[in-house]
Design an enzyme around this catalytic site. Structure first.
Site, PDB file in Angstrom:
ATOM      1  N   HIS A  72       0.747  -1.193  -0.004  1.00  0.00           N
ATOM      2  CA  HIS A  72      -0.094  -0.043  -0.142  1.00  0.00           C
ATOM      3  C   HIS A  72       0.787   1.423  -0.220  1.00  0.00           C
ATOM      4  CE1 HIS A  72      -2.950  -3.029   0.842  1.00  0.00           C
ATOM      5  NE2 HIS A  72      -3.857  -2.216   0.868  1.00  0.00           N
ATOM      6  N   PRO A  73       0.426   2.274  -0.492  1.00  0.00           N
ATOM      7  CA  PRO A  73       1.014   3.508  -0.638  1.00  0.00           C
ATOM      8  C   PRO A  73       0.845   4.325   0.786  1.00  0.00           C
ATOM      9  CG  PRO A  73      -0.995   3.787  -1.843  1.00  0.00           C
ATOM     10  CD  PRO A  73      -0.918   2.308  -1.588  1.00  0.00           C
ATOM     11  N   SER A  89      -6.245   3.619  -5.610  1.00  0.00           N
ATOM     12  CA  SER A  89      -5.790   4.545  -4.360  1.00  0.00           C
ATOM     13  C   SER A  89      -6.002   5.960  -4.697  1.00  0.00           C
ATOM     14  CB  SER A  89      -4.290   4.386  -4.447  1.00  0.00           C
ATOM     15  OG  SER A  89      -3.947   2.760  -3.957  1.00  0.00           O
ATOM     16  N   GLU A  92      -9.283   6.773  -3.471  1.00  0.00           N
ATOM     17  CA  GLU A  92      -9.392   6.531  -2.131  1.00  0.00           C
ATOM     18  C   GLU A  92      -9.037   7.783  -1.336  1.00  0.00           C
ATOM     19  OE1 GLU A  92      -9.495   1.854  -2.427  1.00  0.00           O
ATOM     20  OE2 GLU A  92      -7.887   2.787  -1.698  1.00  0.00           O
ATOM     21  N   GLN A  93      -7.839   8.166  -1.733  1.00  0.00           N
ATOM     22  CA  GLN A  93      -7.004   9.483  -1.219  1.00  0.00           C
ATOM     23  C   GLN A  93      -7.714  10.695  -1.482  1.00  0.00           C
ATOM     24  OE1 GLN A  93      -2.940   9.465  -0.584  1.00  0.00           O
ATOM     25  NE2 GLN A  93      -2.615   7.320  -0.967  1.00  0.00           N
ATOM     26  N   PHE A 124       1.301   3.183   7.390  1.00  0.00           N
ATOM     27  CA  PHE A 124       0.039   3.220   8.143  1.00  0.00           C
ATOM     28  C   PHE A 124      -1.091   3.069   7.205  1.00  0.00           C
ATOM     29  CE2 PHE A 124      -3.253   6.348   9.356  1.00  0.00           C
ATOM     30  CZ  PHE A 124      -3.575   5.742  10.904  1.00  0.00           C
TER      31      PHE A 124
HETATM   32  N1  GUN Z   1      -2.795   3.627   2.423  1.00  0.00           N
HETATM   33  C1  GUN Z   1      -3.364   3.887   3.610  1.00  0.00           C
HETATM   34  N2  GUN Z   1      -4.748   3.968   3.567  1.00  0.00           N
HETATM   35  C2  GUN Z   1      -5.120   3.551   2.105  1.00  0.00           C
HETATM   36  C3  GUN Z   1      -6.299   3.390   1.571  1.00  0.00           C
HETATM   37  O1  GUN Z   1      -7.452   3.658   2.157  1.00  0.00           O
HETATM   38  N3  GUN Z   1      -6.047   2.998   0.410  1.00  0.00           N
HETATM   39  C4  GUN Z   1      -4.828   2.787  -0.265  1.00  0.00           C
HETATM   40  N4  GUN Z   1      -4.904   2.278  -1.649  1.00  0.00           N
HETATM   41  N5  GUN Z   1      -3.533   2.965   0.388  1.00  0.00           N
HETATM   42  C5  GUN Z   1      -3.721   3.343   1.535  1.00  0.00           C
END
Ligand code: GUN
Length: 173
Positions: A72-73, A89, A92-93, A124
């Site tokens: 995950h990033p 992602s 989501e961000q 995290f």
């Molecule tokens: N890294 C931390 N939280 C998230 C998330 O909700 N989605 C993604 N892709 N990476 C995360």
């Protein structure tokens, strides 16, 4: 998000490679999870499909669980700032409002990302579609107090929430 979601009977009828292509991205850079779940069909609905995918992760060796977490990033990390995230992602961000921060807020995220990685050795993870900026920053403060064992469990539970929302974008229910 694809316009044409699949029904459960369509999902059950997919060739395994096609199932893996479609559902691989439900877990960030970790198609092995969908690949394993392809052989655990049929499923009776989205919840059972989600449960089987999560079960695959829960029963995997801890090294594979850690590889999933590390795939995950960072939130507001280098890849996010460079526009180099997966499309999932990026969405989501943005949903958490993280694409619209002041430079002081960006610096705070970077400080907390580093502190968290330094302590636990992985990024995290919090489900960004279910948390806004302030909740995420509060989460850093609280979770930095935890043990590594608790944080591995918490990260996986957050990944299961991320997966459920990604799955809901792909499946009729
Ligand atoms: N890294 C931390 N939280 C998230 C998330 O909700 N989605 C993604 N892709 N990476 C995360």
């Amino acid at each position: 998000m694809p316009a044409n979601r699949l029904s459960i009977s369509q999902i059950n009828a997919l060739p395994s490679a096609e199932f893996t292509r479609i559902f691989g991205p439900v877990f960030e850079h970790s198609p092995w999870i969908a690949e394993a779940a392809a052989d655990r069909r049929p499923v009776d609905g989205l919840e059972q499909l989600h449960a089987k995918l999560c079960e695959t992760v829960r029963t995997a060796p801890v090294e594979k669980q850690l590889a999933l977490i590390k795939a995950h990033p960072d939130l507001v990390g280098r890849a996010a700032l460079a526009g180099a995230l997966t499309s999932e992602s990026t969405t989501e961000q943005a949903a958490a409002g993280l694409n619209n921060l002041t430079s002081a807020e960006i610096a705070l995220f970077q400080k907390q990302n580093s502190a968290y990685r330094e302590k636990f050795g992985f990024p995290f993870i919090i489900c960004a579609r279910l948390n806004k900026k302030d909740a995420i920053l509060a989460g850093f403060e609280r979770r930095l107090q935890n043990t590594r064992e608790v944080e591995i469990k918490t990260a996986l539970e957050e990944i299961f929430k991320i997966a459920e929302l990604r799955l809901r974008d792909l499946v009729f229910s």
